[in-house]
Scaffold this motif. Structure first.
Motif, mmCIF file in Angstrom:
data_model
loop_
_atom_site.group_PDB
_atom_site.id
_atom_site.type_symbol
_atom_site.label_atom_id
_atom_site.label_comp_id
_atom_site.label_asym_id
_atom_site.label_seq_id
_atom_site.Cartn_x
_atom_site.Cartn_y
_atom_site.Cartn_z
ATOM 1 N N HIS A 62 1.008 -1.623 0.231
ATOM 2 C CA HIS A 62 -0.135 -0.105 0.182
ATOM 3 C C HIS A 62 0.407 1.199 0.170
ATOM 4 C CE1 HIS A 62 0.988 -0.707 4.104
ATOM 5 N NE2 HIS A 62 0.560 0.017 4.698
ATOM 6 N N HIS A 63 2.233 1.295 0.578
ATOM 7 C CA HIS A 63 3.163 2.118 0.490
ATOM 8 C C HIS A 63 3.087 2.232 -0.918
ATOM 9 C CE1 HIS A 63 4.860 1.445 4.902
ATOM 10 N NE2 HIS A 63 3.349 1.587 4.908
ATOM 11 N N PHE A 64 3.704 1.415 -1.974
ATOM 12 C CA PHE A 64 3.756 1.476 -3.638
ATOM 13 C C PHE A 64 2.376 2.102 -3.960
ATOM 14 C CE2 PHE A 64 4.512 -0.336 -7.331
ATOM 15 C CZ PHE A 64 5.128 0.874 -8.186
ATOM 16 N N GLU A 150 -10.280 -20.512 -20.298
ATOM 17 C CA GLU A 150 -9.877 -19.846 -20.139
ATOM 18 C C GLU A 150 -9.603 -20.695 -18.018
ATOM 19 O OE1 GLU A 150 -12.680 -16.213 -21.131
ATOM 20 O OE2 GLU A 150 -13.332 -17.362 -18.658
ATOM 21 N N ALA A 151 -8.923 -19.830 -16.833
ATOM 22 C CA ALA A 151 -8.753 -20.082 -15.926
ATOM 23 C C ALA A 151 -8.762 -18.800 -15.612
ATOM 24 C CB ALA A 151 -7.257 -21.251 -15.893
ATOM 25 N N GLY A 152 -8.756 -19.024 -13.748
ATOM 26 C CA GLY A 152 -8.625 -17.965 -13.132
ATOM 27 C C GLY A 152 -8.282 -17.727 -11.447
ATOM 28 N N PHE A 153 -7.723 -16.891 -11.359
ATOM 29 C CA PHE A 153 -7.227 -17.000 -9.797
ATOM 30 C C PHE A 153 -7.628 -15.516 -9.023
ATOM 31 C CE2 PHE A 153 -3.531 -15.362 -12.073
ATOM 32 C CZ PHE A 153 -2.922 -13.732 -11.175
ATOM 33 N N ALA A 154 -7.563 -15.750 -7.563
ATOM 34 C CA ALA A 154 -7.781 -14.329 -6.681
ATOM 35 C C ALA A 154 -6.779 -14.511 -6.003
ATOM 36 C CB ALA A 154 -9.509 -14.275 -6.096
ATOM 37 N N LEU A 155 -6.192 -12.987 -5.738
ATOM 38 C CA LEU A 155 -5.466 -12.574 -4.490
ATOM 39 C C LEU A 155 -6.263 -12.176 -3.461
ATOM 40 C CD1 LEU A 155 -2.311 -11.755 -6.038
ATOM 41 C CD2 LEU A 155 -3.014 -14.195 -4.798
ATOM 42 N N MET A 160 -1.820 -10.312 -0.889
ATOM 43 C CA MET A 160 -1.210 -9.033 -1.768
ATOM 44 C C MET A 160 0.045 -8.595 -1.079
ATOM 45 S SD MET A 160 -3.970 -7.980 -4.024
ATOM 46 C CE MET A 160 -2.866 -6.936 -4.589
ATOM 47 N N ILE A 161 -0.202 -8.211 0.634
ATOM 48 C CA ILE A 161 0.888 -7.836 2.046
ATOM 49 C C ILE A 161 1.629 -8.651 2.253
ATOM 50 C CG2 ILE A 161 0.038 -6.181 3.814
ATOM 51 C CD1 ILE A 161 -0.648 -4.383 1.755
ATOM 52 N N ASN A 162 1.345 -9.572 2.711
ATOM 53 C CA ASN A 162 2.327 -10.279 2.047
ATOM 54 C C ASN A 162 2.989 -11.452 2.221
ATOM 55 O OD1 ASN A 162 1.170 -10.121 5.869
ATOM 56 N ND2 ASN A 162 -0.455 -12.126 5.034
ATOM 57 N N ASP A 163 3.263 -10.826 1.039
ATOM 58 C CA ASP A 163 3.811 -11.867 -0.132
ATOM 59 C C ASP A 163 5.107 -10.952 -0.408
ATOM 60 O OD1 ASP A 163 4.688 -12.859 -3.065
ATOM 61 O OD2 ASP A 163 3.796 -11.830 -3.850
ATOM 62 N N ASP A 164 5.764 -11.673 0.647
ATOM 63 C CA ASP A 164 7.856 -11.501 0.533
ATOM 64 C C ASP A 164 8.497 -12.030 -0.055
ATOM 65 O OD1 ASP A 164 7.372 -13.744 2.281
ATOM 66 O OD2 ASP A 164 8.528 -13.022 3.619
ATOM 67 N N ASN A 353 -16.248 -5.629 -1.679
ATOM 68 C CA ASN A 353 -17.168 -6.598 -0.846
ATOM 69 C C ASN A 353 -15.515 -7.518 0.061
ATOM 70 O OD1 ASN A 353 -19.468 -5.410 -1.182
ATOM 71 N ND2 ASN A 353 -19.876 -6.292 -3.269
ATOM 72 N N HIS A 354 -15.106 -8.514 -1.140
ATOM 73 C CA HIS A 354 -14.187 -9.121 -0.807
ATOM 74 C C HIS A 354 -12.754 -9.148 -1.019
ATOM 75 C CE1 HIS A 354 -17.972 -11.571 -1.677
ATOM 76 N NE2 HIS A 354 -17.756 -11.137 -3.264
ATOM 77 N N GLY A 355 -12.242 -7.116 -0.695
ATOM 78 C CA GLY A 355 -10.989 -7.160 -0.618
ATOM 79 C C GLY A 355 -9.963 -8.137 -1.682
ATOM 80 N N ALA A 356 -10.588 -8.785 -2.916
ATOM 81 C CA ALA A 356 -9.351 -9.523 -3.518
ATOM 82 C C ALA A 356 -9.656 -9.053 -4.940
ATOM 83 C CB ALA A 356 -9.785 -10.736 -3.402
ATOM 84 N N SER A 357 -7.930 -9.119 -5.905
ATOM 85 C CA SER A 357 -7.770 -9.586 -7.108
ATOM 86 C C SER A 357 -7.503 -10.160 -7.948
ATOM 87 C CB SER A 357 -6.134 -8.343 -6.942
ATOM 88 O OG SER A 357 -6.044 -7.689 -8.718
ATOM 89 N N GLU A 358 -8.957 -9.727 -8.557
ATOM 90 C CA GLU A 358 -8.962 -10.908 -9.547
ATOM 91 C C GLU A 358 -8.697 -10.754 -11.468
ATOM 92 O OE1 GLU A 358 -13.140 -13.101 -9.551
ATOM 93 O OE2 GLU A 358 -13.380 -11.101 -8.433
ATOM 94 N N LYS A 359 -7.984 -12.352 -11.079
ATOM 95 C CA LYS A 359 -6.941 -12.179 -12.548
ATOM 96 C C LYS A 359 -7.547 -13.542 -13.664
ATOM 97 C CE LYS A 359 -3.543 -8.655 -12.009
ATOM 98 N NZ LYS A 359 -4.351 -8.147 -10.947
ATOM 99 N N LYS A 360 -7.663 -13.357 -15.227
ATOM 100 C CA LYS A 360 -7.459 -14.459 -15.783
ATOM 101 C C LYS A 360 -6.919 -14.881 -16.741
ATOM 102 C CE LYS A 360 -12.174 -13.863 -18.636
ATOM 103 N NZ LYS A 360 -13.295 -13.779 -18.584
#
Length: 383
Positions: A62-64, A150-155, A160-164, A353-360
């Motif tokens: 979030h700093h970025f 297709e295929a997708g994922f959600a983070l 995302m914050i803990n992805d060190d 609503n869910h606090g997720a980032s979705e991509k496919k």
């Protein structure tokens, strides 16, 4: 500030700008000194520390986000991830391109492919004032259409914050591998079935099953190559086959390599005479493709014994064709547009609503068997 930052990130990502120039440039050192402002070296060091802190987890993502304007974060990173997907997809090519022709189709409607002999044939001698014979083209029609896969994922925000460890940045490689594997598996099912070579394609009527389904040996391979090189079209004209592809699963990969890479072959004659042949005698214009999906498509024990031989797909007639939609030849990465922003105007890449980032990832392709005479096969059972 945000526009300049965006331009610098894109320039660095394209390797079209030097790091020094992006943070002030060496030519501005004297100017900064006269004004009493820090030189570009200190600015570069500060930026490097900032990015390193984000990478190892000492600073939150979030700093970025706060350093950029509305929508810059998802847009810039989506662009980088999409190009990362393309790079990984193109860097690791599957085997199907060695024995199936690649094509492009215009839309989702069914396309037709024809295996035709045209009017080729030997000329006929005609007498004085006699009429020449008329010929009609013989052809077989094959159809297929492309479809979306297709295929997708959600983070989550927490992920995302803990992805060190940078796992988020590795996901495009996983999606590229998914697209590559899907292509390979699709083409594999065009020529392989549960018991080995597909029964509806490899059959007596097509004359493309080796007699007795021999195991893969040098002699069997030689017979298969000879059979393929003797192919003729509907009018009896020879079909020139200049190179062939041997396709096997993992169970035959080593055996195939041993046959092709042999440096000496000894043939025993009927009188006990032994002829020593330098090389294997079958390796010219022959290549091996180990298809790892044969092991899963062929569900019987024949997965370890089946083998296929294909004529060069870029020759006059391909056995297989794999088509992609025009304008969408590469897999594409999409993301769901964020629907939340922080008070003050900074948009964030996760949902309200869910606090997720979705991509496919989406890939559009199809294919068909075109000419069964351009291949021969054996399930290796010896029956």
């Amino acid at each position: 500030m945000s526009t300049m930052f965006e331009q610098r990130i894109q320039a660095l990502d394209a390797d079209s700008a030097s790091v020094a120039a992006s943070f002030g440039g060496e030519t501005r050192v004297a100017e900064h000194s006269r004004r009493g402002t820090p030189g570009w070296e200190s600015r570069l060091l500060e930026a490097e520390r900032f990015m390193q802190d984000i990478r190892v987890g000492r600073r939150g993502v979030h700093h970025f986000v706060e350093a950029m304007s509305t929508s810059d974060f998802p847009l810039l990173f989506a662009d980088s991830l999409d190009r990362q997907l393309y790079g990984a997809y193109e860097a690791t090519q599957p085997t199907w391109q060695n024995y199936a022709r690649a094509a492009t189709v215009n839309d989702f409607r069914e396309v037709k492919r024809f295996a035709t002999s045209g009017v080729r044939g030997l000329l006929t001698r005609v007498g004085e004032l006699a009429e020449h014979p008329r010929r009609a083209a013989d052809m077989a029609e094959y159809k297929y259409s492309v479809n979306k896969y297709e295929a997708g994922f959600a983070l989550s925000f927490e992920t995302m914050i803990n992805d060190d460890l940078g796992a988020f940045l590795r996901l495009p490689q996983d999606l590229a591998a998914s697209a590559r594997d899907s292509e390979e598996e699709f083409v594999t099912r065009l020529f392989a079935g549960p018991t080995g070579p597909r029964a509806d394609v490899y059959k007596t009527a097509n004359d493309n099953v080796l007699a007795g389904n021999p195991a893969l040996t040098r002699d069997a391979l030689q017979a298969a190559i000879t059979k393929l090189m003797k192919r003729k079209d509907e009018r009896g004209n020879p079909i020139q086959v200049t190179s062939v592809e041997l396709v096997v699963g993992t169970g035959l990969s080593l055996a195939a390599s041993e046959i092709i890479n042999a440096t000496e072959y000894r043939a025993a004659g009927p009188n006990g005479d032994v002829t020593i042949i330098k090389g294997n005698g079958v390796g010219g214009n022959l290549r091996i493709s180990t298809n790892y999906f044969i092991d899963s498509v062929v569900s019987s024990a024949n997965a370890d014994t089946s083998w296929w031989l294909f004529a060069n797909p870029n020759g006059p007639r391909p056995a297989l064709e794999f088509g992609r939609l025009r304008g969408y030849e590469q897999p594409a990465l999409y993301e769901k547009i964020p629907d939340m922003r922080r008070l003050g105007g900074a948009e964030v890449p996760w949902s309200f609503n869910h606090g997720a980032s979705e991509k496919k990832v989406q890939h559009i392709y199809g294919g068909s068997f075109v000419d069964p005479r351009m291949t021969v096969a054996s399930n290796g059972s010896g029956s």
